[in-house]
Design an enzyme around this catalytic site. Structure first.
Site, PDB file in Angstrom:
ATOM      1  N   GLU A  42      -4.333   0.662 -13.892  1.00 32.12           N
ATOM      2  CA  GLU A  42      -5.302   1.750 -13.956  1.00 32.12           C
ATOM      3  C   GLU A  42      -4.547   3.039 -13.688  1.00 32.12           C
ATOM      4  O   GLU A  42      -3.974   3.218 -12.606  1.00 32.12           O
ATOM      5  CB  GLU A  42      -6.436   1.598 -12.945  1.00 32.12           C
ATOM      6  CG  GLU A  42      -7.525   2.637 -13.217  1.00 32.12           C
ATOM      7  CD  GLU A  42      -8.446   2.866 -12.050  1.00 32.12           C
ATOM      8  OE1 GLU A  42      -8.312   3.925 -11.396  1.00 32.12           O
ATOM      9  OE2 GLU A  42      -9.287   2.001 -11.782  1.00 32.12           O
ATOM     10  N   PRO A 102       0.839  -1.194   0.000  1.00 31.95           N
ATOM     11  CA  PRO A 102       0.000   0.000   0.000  1.00 31.95           C
ATOM     12  C   PRO A 102       0.875   1.246   0.000  1.00 31.95           C
ATOM     13  O   PRO A 102       2.044   1.205   0.384  1.00 31.95           O
ATOM     14  CB  PRO A 102      -0.784  -0.121   1.303  1.00 31.95           C
ATOM     15  CG  PRO A 102       0.145  -0.875   2.209  1.00 31.95           C
ATOM     16  CD  PRO A 102       0.895  -1.829   1.323  1.00 31.95           C
ATOM     17  N   GLU A 108      -3.780  16.024 -15.866  1.00 36.65           N
ATOM     18  CA  GLU A 108      -4.687  15.653 -14.789  1.00 36.65           C
ATOM     19  C   GLU A 108      -4.359  16.498 -13.558  1.00 36.65           C
ATOM     20  O   GLU A 108      -3.236  16.494 -13.070  1.00 36.65           O
ATOM     21  CB  GLU A 108      -4.541  14.167 -14.465  1.00 36.65           C
ATOM     22  CG  GLU A 108      -5.500  13.677 -13.406  1.00 36.65           C
ATOM     23  CD  GLU A 108      -5.342  12.189 -13.123  1.00 36.65           C
ATOM     24  OE1 GLU A 108      -6.349  11.529 -12.826  1.00 36.65           O
ATOM     25  OE2 GLU A 108      -4.195  11.689 -13.205  1.00 36.65           O
TER      26      GLU A 108
END
Length: 526
Positions: free
Chosen positions: A263, A191, A395
């Site tokens: 992704e 993570p 973005e």
């Protein structure tokens, strides 16, 4: 925009984790490095310290995972998914604790943290129900009907390496691992350092749900060293993050001939057509733009509005935006929380300031709010964004949206496609057939008609992923679990083989097979 004083209360519950909890979570990590302090974006305070892993620790994690995976792969898939059913209930039962952790680590509002609980429970429920059918042995028509029997098997890859992002601490840390485990793999999970406590709590719930020891290994550390080591040793790679890093991940996986699912970023557009329900569209646009303070790959960063209704839509939209409640309390009732870090705040500030300096107009927001939280930024709407401005093509990944006016559907589609990205899009129209037709022309992995992102993303039976620079592979649906398998064709030949029978010439044999092919065509056999 001037939020009222009631948008500014501080968290009401302690943010720091108690020593016993930190010690328990630390024991779940394969790590030999020093402890590293973690902080909350809600206040900037330290919430606890977790150990760091080394590349050697990653090797150890893979050794443990491979040892556990051998027996796990031999179990029937129906037995493997039993833990998902129990995990589903645990996530819902423990949601208050999970919501606190998500907010503490990400800074997002509680209602958006709840999206992660829903997503995690939904993925559990879906694969608990559907994994056996997705992975079931499948029969196919053999080369010679009756004589040839072909069957497809789905074999686990081995150990899947997952590098998860920080923006969805619960959902993105664990939901990619669940189908990988259901398919018979083990997982080594790294993570992000900003969201490790939430991930570790989710891993503890997997243990409590009955996942056998050793199958889910966790390592902690930076992306280049620890994250890179996780991907280097994986039999299959799952990465969620920036397009820049995703290109490196895909290249390295390709060199090792390992599968990779990625992704990546998005520059997602929402088109409000001239016949849209403007009240519903304005409400949805607010959610789709500002959920998780815009720190969501599938959130909307471009509003494409038909010129006939542009003024009225913007009036309704801006009314909602300027009334939004921003807060950092561990409580319900807020529309938006904080950005996650100083780096994210700097990026958002840079994009807005650059646009304004080059001629864009701020319709709402446009400034940081340190009086609410150290990394809070107002929900911001920009008009007049043009080529050459950073937020036109890059973005932003923050609470900023730009407005564009078009005169027809063709212009809207062209603008939606005018980007290197292709992750998500939204179309608003009362004519569903028109909406579907427009959606089919937009080059994104998901398109929502009369919704922003939730309809497509929450449909766990349908695939979700990106086109173009937004990624490779899919999560959810059959594709979300079969990507973690090697597909094997086992064909059995009976009685007569493919060699020329004794006493038959090669010409006669070729003619007989040619006749057989014509018969199969007439019979509609493929």
């Amino acid at each position: 925009m001037t939020p009222s004083p009631r948008t500014q209360p501080r968290p009401q519950r302690p943010l720091a984790l108690d020593e016993a909890t930190v010690r328990r979570m630390s024991a779940r990590v394969v790590a030999s490095g020093p402890a590293q302090e973690r902080m909350t974006p809600l206040t900037g305070e330290t919430i606890g310290a977790l150990p760091t892993s080394t590349p050697d620790d990653v090797v150890t994690a893979y050794e443990r995972a491979r040892a556990a995976q051998q027996e796990w792969a031999q179990r029937d898939v129906r037995e493997r998914v039993e833990f998902l059913t129990r995990l589903h209930d645990l996530v819902l039962d423990r949601q208050d604790e999970l919501l606190d952790l998500i907010q503490i680590e990400s800074g997002k509002a509680r209602i958006q943290a709840f999206e992660e609980v829903l997503d995690t429970a939904g993925v559990c429920r879906h694969y608990a129900k559907k994994a056996p059918s997705y992975l079931a042995e499948r029969k196919a028509l053999g080369a010679l009907p009756v004589l040839t029997q072909a069957r497809t098997h789905y074999l686990p890859k081995g150990v899947v390496g997952i590098v998860a992002p920080w923006n969805y601490p619960l959902s993105m840390s664990i939901t990619d691992a669940l189908p990988a485990l259901a398919a018979g793999n083990a997982v080594v999970l790294r993570p992000d350092e900003k969201s490790s406590f939430t991930c570790l709590r989710a891993v503890e719930l997997c243990d409590e749900a009955g996942l056998p020891e050793g199958l889910l290994q966790v390592v902690l550390g930076d992306g280049p060293n620890v994250g890179g080591a996780v991907l280097e040793h994986a039999d299959s790679v799952m990465f969620t993050g920036s397009t820049k890093t995703g290109r490196i991940v895909a290249r390295d996986a390709g060199e090792r001939l390992k599968s990779a699912s990625l992704e990546l970023g998005g520059k997602n557009a929402m088109y409000i057509a001239d016949d849209a329900d403007l009240t519903r569209a304005a409400e949805c646009a607010q959610r789709a733009v500002f959920a998780s303070a815009g720190q969501l790959c599938i959130s909307i960063e471009r509003l494409v509005v038909h010129e006939k209704i542009a003024d009225e839509f913007l009036r309704r939209f801006l009314e909602r935006v300027t009334a939004m409640k921003i807060g950092v309390a561990l409580d319900w009732g807020y529309d938006m929380g904080s950005l996650i870090s100083a780096d994210q705040l700097e990026r958002v500030t840079q994009h807005v300031d650059d646009a304004v300096a080059k001629g864009a107009t701020v319709l709402a927001g446009g400034k940081a709010r340190p009086d609410i939280g150290p990394y809070c930024y107002e929900p911001t709407v920009l008009d007049g964004v043009a080529d050459g401005m950073l937020c036109r093509d890059e973005e932003t990944f923050g609470p900023v949206v730009s407005v564009y006016r078009v005169s027809n559907d063709d212009e809207a589609v062209a603008l939606a496609n005018d980007t290197d990205f292709g992750l998500n899009a939204s179309v608003w129209t009362k004519d569903v057939a028109r909406g579907r037709a427009i959606a089919a022309r937009i080059r994104t992995g998901t398109v929502n008609v009369n919704e922003g992102y939730a309809a497509a993303y929450a449909s766990n039976g349908a695939p979700m992923g990106g086109m173009k620079a937004s990624g490779l592979g899919r999560r959810h649906g059959a594709e979300g679990i079969t990507k973690y398998t090697d597909i094997q064709n086992v064909s059995v030949q009976r009685l007569q083989g493919f060699g020329v029978p004794k006493g038959v010439s090669q010409r006669q044999f070729a003619r007989a097979l040619s006749t057989g092919l014509r018969v199969m065509k007439k019979a509609g056999l493929s």
